[in-house]
Design a protein around this motif. Structure first.
Motif, PDB file in Angstrom:
ATOM      1  N   MET A   1      14.718  35.421  49.920  1.00  0.00           N
ATOM      2  CA  MET A   1      15.394  36.680  50.173  1.00  0.00           C
ATOM      3  C   MET A   1      14.385  37.816  50.017  1.00  0.00           C
ATOM      4  O   MET A   1      13.665  37.900  49.037  1.00  0.00           O
ATOM      5  N   SER A   2      14.300  38.702  50.985  1.00  0.00           N
ATOM      6  CA  SER A   2      13.360  39.819  50.933  1.00  0.00           C
ATOM      7  C   SER A   2      13.801  40.823  49.881  1.00  0.00           C
ATOM      8  O   SER A   2      14.959  40.847  49.456  1.00  0.00           O
ATOM      9  N   SER A   3      12.858  41.673  49.465  1.00  0.00           N
ATOM     10  CA  SER A   3      13.186  42.675  48.445  1.00  0.00           C
ATOM     11  C   SER A   3      14.248  43.649  48.961  1.00  0.00           C
ATOM     12  O   SER A   3      15.093  44.120  48.208  1.00  0.00           O
ATOM     13  N   GLN A   4      14.229  43.932  50.285  1.00  0.00           N
ATOM     14  CA  GLN A   4      15.221  44.847  50.848  1.00  0.00           C
ATOM     15  C   GLN A   4      16.618  44.225  50.820  1.00  0.00           C
ATOM     16  O   GLN A   4      17.587  44.876  50.436  1.00  0.00           O
ATOM     17  N   SER A   5      16.734  42.947  51.213  1.00  0.00           N
ATOM     18  CA  SER A   5      18.048  42.300  51.195  1.00  0.00           C
ATOM     19  C   SER A   5      18.507  42.051  49.764  1.00  0.00           C
ATOM     20  O   SER A   5      19.696  42.106  49.468  1.00  0.00           O
ATOM     21  N   ASN A   6      17.560  41.819  48.847  1.00  0.00           N
ATOM     22  CA  ASN A   6      17.894  41.660  47.435  1.00  0.00           C
ATOM     23  C   ASN A   6      18.459  42.966  46.872  1.00  0.00           C
ATOM     24  O   ASN A   6      19.457  42.962  46.136  1.00  0.00           O
ATOM     25  N   ALA A   7      17.850  44.086  47.247  1.00  0.00           N
ATOM     26  CA  ALA A   7      18.332  45.395  46.795  1.00  0.00           C
ATOM     27  C   ALA A   7      19.714  45.682  47.379  1.00  0.00           C
ATOM     28  O   ALA A   7      20.595  46.223  46.686  1.00  0.00           O
ATOM     29  N   LEU A   8      19.930  45.302  48.638  1.00  0.00           N
ATOM     30  CA  LEU A   8      21.238  45.518  49.269  1.00  0.00           C
ATOM     31  C   LEU A   8      22.313  44.674  48.577  1.00  0.00           C
ATOM     32  O   LEU A   8      23.428  45.150  48.353  1.00  0.00           O
ATOM     33  N   GLU A   9      21.979  43.454  48.222  1.00  0.00           N
ATOM     34  CA  GLU A   9      22.938  42.594  47.535  1.00  0.00           C
ATOM     35  C   GLU A   9      23.284  43.146  46.149  1.00  0.00           C
ATOM     36  O   GLU A   9      24.438  43.131  45.729  1.00  0.00           O
ATOM     37  N   LYS A  10      22.294  43.666  45.441  1.00  0.00           N
ATOM     38  CA  LYS A  10      22.561  44.293  44.132  1.00  0.00           C
ATOM     39  C   LYS A  10      23.470  45.506  44.293  1.00  0.00           C
ATOM     40  O   LYS A  10      24.378  45.729  43.490  1.00  0.00           O
ATOM     41  N   TYR A  11      23.244  46.271  45.343  1.00  0.00           N
ATOM     42  CA  TYR A  11      24.069  47.447  45.626  1.00  0.00           C
ATOM     43  C   TYR A  11      25.505  47.015  45.945  1.00  0.00           C
ATOM     44  O   TYR A  11      26.473  47.596  45.435  1.00  0.00           O
TER      45      TYR A  11
END
Length: 199
Positions: A1-11
């Protein structure tokens, strides 16, 4: 999982948690009930969602969105526990059915809600009729998620963990002694319908 998709999932998870714990945010921010205002509505949503009292009553003039807030509360309750059986009862069947229809519509077409709760992002729900709506759940059980009923409906042998009685005593009861007595008798029959353990 990319850092961008990881950040979106946390959001997404943070917003999902906000929906489950803050009824005002759930109603206005996610479900789209934009006419709710900070102040009176926010205070009422805190009261509605508080576990402090088993029974709660709202007495507000028309057009103060009490039904809107209770619809949001039913949806929030389902998001917190998809196995919850809910009874939504009004003076007439059509009013209760209208709330079930609105809830069904939100589960079907509110993209923001469906993104927050992908477990409800399905095309076909197990039960979706005028008077009953059931969400996908791991243990379907015998009861629908939400059952709509009107005053005087036969509700025996059912148990609910949440009962929303909206305008049981309205136009019919005001005009007729017989209708008034049916509304009173219906209200008295609600307490035994609450699940004695989890209600």
């Amino acid at each position: 999982m990319s850092s961008q998709s990881n950040a979106l999932e946390k959001y997404r998870l943070r917003l999902r948690e906000g929906f489950c714990t803050n009824l005002f945010f759930a109603a206005k921010g996610v479900l789209g009930f934009r006419l709710l205002e900070r102040g009176v509505h926010e205070e009422l949503t805190v009261y509605i969602s508080s576990p402090k009292f088993r029974r709660k009553g709202l007495l507000l003039a028309r057009d103060h969105f009490k039904s809107t807030m209770t619809v949001a509360y039913m949806i929030q309750s389902i998001a917190n526990d998809p196995t919850i059986p809910i009874l939504d009862i009004s003076e007439i069947d059509d009013n209760a059915a209208g709330f079930v229809s609105l809830i069904s519509q939100i589960f079907h077409s509110n993209g923001f809600f469906r993104w927050l709760f992908p477990e409800f992002d399905v095309e076909v729900f197990p039960e979706d009729s005028r008077m009953r709506f059931t969400v996908p759940r791991s243990n379907p059980g015998a009861q629908a998620t939400i059952v709509a009923a009107g005053v005087g409906s036969s509700l025996s042998s059912q148990h609910y963990r949440l009962i929303v009685a909206d305008d049981l005593y309205a136009e019919r009861a005001i005009r007729s002694d017989a209708s008034r007595q049916v509304a009173i008798d219906t209200y008295k029959r609600l307490e035994p319908l609450l699940d004695p353990i989890r209600g």
